[in-house]
Design an enzyme around this catalytic site. Structure first.
Site, PDB file in Angstrom:
ATOM      1  N   LYS A  54      -6.286 -67.584 -25.267  1.00  0.00           N
ATOM      2  CA  LYS A  54      -7.523 -68.268 -24.871  1.00  0.00           C
ATOM      3  C   LYS A  54      -7.668 -69.619 -25.573  1.00  0.00           C
ATOM      4  CE  LYS A  54     -10.287 -64.578 -23.055  1.00  0.00           C
ATOM      5  NZ  LYS A  54     -11.458 -63.710 -23.148  1.00  0.00           N
ATOM      6  N   LYS A 110      -1.717 -61.054 -15.264  1.00  0.00           N
ATOM      7  CA  LYS A 110      -2.781 -60.070 -15.093  1.00  0.00           C
ATOM      8  C   LYS A 110      -3.869 -60.622 -14.151  1.00  0.00           C
ATOM      9  CE  LYS A 110      -5.841 -60.278 -18.572  1.00  0.00           C
ATOM     10  NZ  LYS A 110      -6.634 -60.069 -19.758  1.00  0.00           N
ATOM     11  N   LYS A 112     -10.587 -62.870 -14.310  1.00  0.00           N
ATOM     12  CA  LYS A 112     -11.774 -63.569 -13.816  1.00  0.00           C
ATOM     13  C   LYS A 112     -11.554 -65.076 -13.872  1.00  0.00           C
ATOM     14  CE  LYS A 112     -14.733 -60.207 -16.173  1.00  0.00           C
ATOM     15  NZ  LYS A 112     -15.322 -59.992 -17.487  1.00  0.00           N
TER      16      LYS A 112
HETATM   17  P1  TYM Z   1     -13.376 -57.902 -20.129  1.00  0.00           P
HETATM   18  O1  TYM Z   1     -14.781 -58.268 -19.785  1.00  0.00           O
HETATM   19  O2  TYM Z   1     -12.357 -58.988 -20.107  1.00  0.00           O
HETATM   20  O3  TYM Z   1     -12.864 -56.756 -19.188  1.00  0.00           O
HETATM   21  C1  TYM Z   1     -13.638 -55.578 -18.975  1.00  0.00           C
HETATM   22  C2  TYM Z   1     -12.720 -54.377 -18.859  1.00  0.00           C
HETATM   23  O4  TYM Z   1     -11.817 -54.567 -17.772  1.00  0.00           O
HETATM   24  C3  TYM Z   1     -10.481 -54.364 -18.211  1.00  0.00           C
HETATM   25  N1  TYM Z   1      -9.584 -55.262 -17.453  1.00  0.00           N
HETATM   26  C4  TYM Z   1      -8.525 -54.852 -16.756  1.00  0.00           C
HETATM   27  N2  TYM Z   1      -8.001 -53.617 -16.552  1.00  0.00           N
HETATM   28  C5  TYM Z   1      -6.912 -53.527 -15.764  1.00  0.00           C
HETATM   29  N3  TYM Z   1      -6.328 -54.618 -15.179  1.00  0.00           N
HETATM   30  C6  TYM Z   1      -6.803 -55.852 -15.357  1.00  0.00           C
HETATM   31  N4  TYM Z   1      -6.241 -56.897 -14.771  1.00  0.00           N
HETATM   32  C7  TYM Z   1      -7.962 -56.015 -16.180  1.00  0.00           C
HETATM   33  N5  TYM Z   1      -8.702 -57.083 -16.569  1.00  0.00           N
HETATM   34  C8  TYM Z   1      -9.690 -56.597 -17.344  1.00  0.00           C
HETATM   35  C9  TYM Z   1     -10.507 -54.729 -19.682  1.00  0.00           C
HETATM   36  O5  TYM Z   1      -9.416 -54.135 -20.378  1.00  0.00           O
HETATM   37  C10 TYM Z   1     -11.845 -54.182 -20.100  1.00  0.00           C
HETATM   38  O6  TYM Z   1     -11.750 -52.794 -20.374  1.00  0.00           O
HETATM   39  N6  TYM Z   1     -13.417 -57.604 -25.115  1.00  0.00           N
HETATM   40  C11 TYM Z   1     -13.734 -56.900 -23.888  1.00  0.00           C
HETATM   41  C12 TYM Z   1     -15.183 -56.470 -23.792  1.00  0.00           C
HETATM   42  C13 TYM Z   1     -15.711 -55.745 -24.965  1.00  0.00           C
HETATM   43  C14 TYM Z   1     -15.482 -54.356 -25.262  1.00  0.00           C
HETATM   44  C15 TYM Z   1     -16.201 -54.114 -26.439  1.00  0.00           C
HETATM   45  C16 TYM Z   1     -14.747 -53.366 -24.622  1.00  0.00           C
HETATM   46  C17 TYM Z   1     -16.514 -56.237 -25.945  1.00  0.00           C
HETATM   47  N7  TYM Z   1     -16.802 -55.270 -26.813  1.00  0.00           N
HETATM   48  C18 TYM Z   1     -16.184 -52.827 -27.040  1.00  0.00           C
HETATM   49  C19 TYM Z   1     -14.743 -52.093 -25.223  1.00  0.00           C
HETATM   50  C20 TYM Z   1     -15.446 -51.853 -26.400  1.00  0.00           C
HETATM   51  C21 TYM Z   1     -13.446 -57.790 -22.716  1.00  0.00           C
HETATM   52  O7  TYM Z   1     -13.434 -58.995 -22.823  1.00  0.00           O
HETATM   53  O8  TYM Z   1     -13.333 -57.140 -21.531  1.00  0.00           O
END
Ligand code: TYM
Length: 390
Positions: free
Chosen positions: A150, A252, A255
């Site tokens: 990032k 991957k 968003k």
């Molecule tokens: P975020 O918002 O990027 O994504 C949310 C969830 O979606 C999953 N994900 C995917 N799974 C499969 N294939 C993909 N291409 C894909 N893109 C995203 C992510 O693995 C995630 O589970 N840091 C985290 C948010 C967060 C969090 C937490 C999660 C903040 N605090 C505590 C668990 C526990 C994030 O940016 O997810």
């Protein structure tokens, strides 16, 4: 709501019996003491309100959140403070936060039995992050691949928040002493760091935790440590833990990809879904007749994985059905399946988004209940660390 306020006045390190029933009504009905005294199973996860939710978020995370509700108490958070780390000024952060909450509910999460809230309502997340900033080591955070990706080449210009992002994530989880976290594969390293932070905190404060009688005896190698935080288990399972871009099987689905054709958004209509799947990159060969034939064919592998996850089956079974068939046969079947599964969610999301006051009420109620648990943890953490708060 009145009951919650009354219960909050009683908050102390061990919440009084009965409060658990208010926090998770209709769920497991275990006394709250258990959660505080033992590492009782508790599920936590979160999604950032940045950009459109896509099929990767749904299959990798949200769908699992829904399944886990049946047998567990669950806390699902919209992590709005995380959204500030990569980009400070947002056009409509509040609207995006409501959209994620709407997606949770539209997908089948029950915010009454469980907890749905936005992170910034519970300030204890930020408070525990400060303590974790002092637990985590620079070297640990320097290794985080997501920060490197990032921040890109211009690291000097990345926010400090982006660098310490994993500490906030650890605090999200551990402020509830959550034991299980369903996520996609890309969050694995952050969850390993969460365990490292919990372990160092437990080791460094073991004596104090034992004196206060708030820990659980845990084995660390040969030694026994009095741990206050559990070593959280990531739940990364199934056929779609890493959904790839529809335009490039080595990237991957994300968003932030500039190409909208690279992803299926949860709000896409049936035409858009069909068009994107039709245009999805593939190789010229038909699907293989055996699972092993998907090796070195990332795009085919991705589409088969998506089909398997949407149909709640395995890649093997999908190959048994579509093996040796052309993509001109497989892609329309995949598009139909995706529309069948996603269209009702999109419709329900639209319905919910038309009433933002209702979503806000859900988040407020969830925030109150989450806040009771988080404050109980923080009261104990302040005592463990030696901060005067009364
Ligand atoms: P975020 O918002 O990027 O994504 C949310 C969830 O979606 C999953 N994900 C995917 N799974 C499969 N294939 C993909 N291409 C894909 N893109 C995203 C992510 O693995 C995630 O589970 N840091 C985290 C948010 C967060 C969090 C937490 C999660 C903040 N605090 C505590 C668990 C526990 C994030 O940016 O997810």
């Amino acid at each position: 709501m009145g009951e919650c306020a009354a219960a909050r006045e009683n908050v102390n390190p061990i919440l009084p019996t009965g409060v658990r029933e208010i926090i998770f009504p209709g769920a497991l009905h275990q006394p709250i003491e258990d959660i505080m005294a033992e590492f009782q199973k508790l599920v936590f996860s979160g999604v950032q309100p940045t950009g459109n939710l896509h099929l990767g978020n749904y299959l990798g995370a949200i769908r699992k959140f829904v399944a886990l509700q049946k047998d567990n108490d669950c806390i699902y958070c919209v992590v709005d403070e995380h959204a500030l780390t990569a980009q400070l000024v947002h056009e409509d952060l509040r609207g995006q936060t409501r959209a994620i909450a709407a997606a949770y509910i539209a997908s089948g999460i029950d915010p009454k039995k469980h907890i749905v809230f936005n992170q910034s309502r519970v300030m204890q997340h930020a408070e525990l992050t400060w303590i974790f900033n002092c637990v985590a080591r620079m070297g640990w955070l320097n290794r985080m691949t997501q920060f490197k990706e990032k921040a890109g080449k211009d690291r000097e210009n990345a926010s400090v928040g982006l660098f310490t992002y994993p500490d906030l994530m650890a605090a999200d989880i551990l402020v509830y002493r959550a034991t299980h976290v369903p996520v996609g594969d890309d969050q694995k390293q952050h969850l390993e760091l969460t365990r490292d932070i919990a372990q160092k905190f437990n080791n460094d404060f073991s004596k104090r935790i034992a004196e206060l009688g708030v820990g659980v005896e845990m084995a660390v190698g040969e030694e026994k440590v009095n741990g206050y935080f559990p070593l959280t288990e990531p739940l990364i399972e199934g056929e779609a833990t890493r959904v790839m871009s529809l335009r490039d099987g080595s990237k991957k689905m994300s968003k932030s990809d500039p190409s909208d054709l690279s992803r299926i958004n949860l709000t896409d209509d049936a035409d858009a879904i069909a068009r994107k799947i039709k245009k999805a990159k593939t190789d010229p060969e038909p699907l293989p007749s055996e699972l092993t034939g998907l090796k070195d064919r990332p795009e085919a592998q991705n589409l088969v994985g998506i089909y398997a996850a949407l149909a709640d089956t395995t890649k093997e079974k999908v190959i048994a059905e579509f093996g040796s068939r052309q993509f001109s046969v497989f892609k329309p079947a995949l598009a139909d399946l995706a529309v069948e599964k996603l269209a009702p969610i999109a419709a329900e999301m639209r319905r919910l988004m038309a009433d933002p006051a209702h979503i806000d009420a859900v988040l407020r109620d969830g925030g109150e209940r989450a806040g009771m648990l988080a404050e109980a943890t923080m009261k104990t953490v302040r005592r463990i660390v030696g901060l005067l708060d009364d």
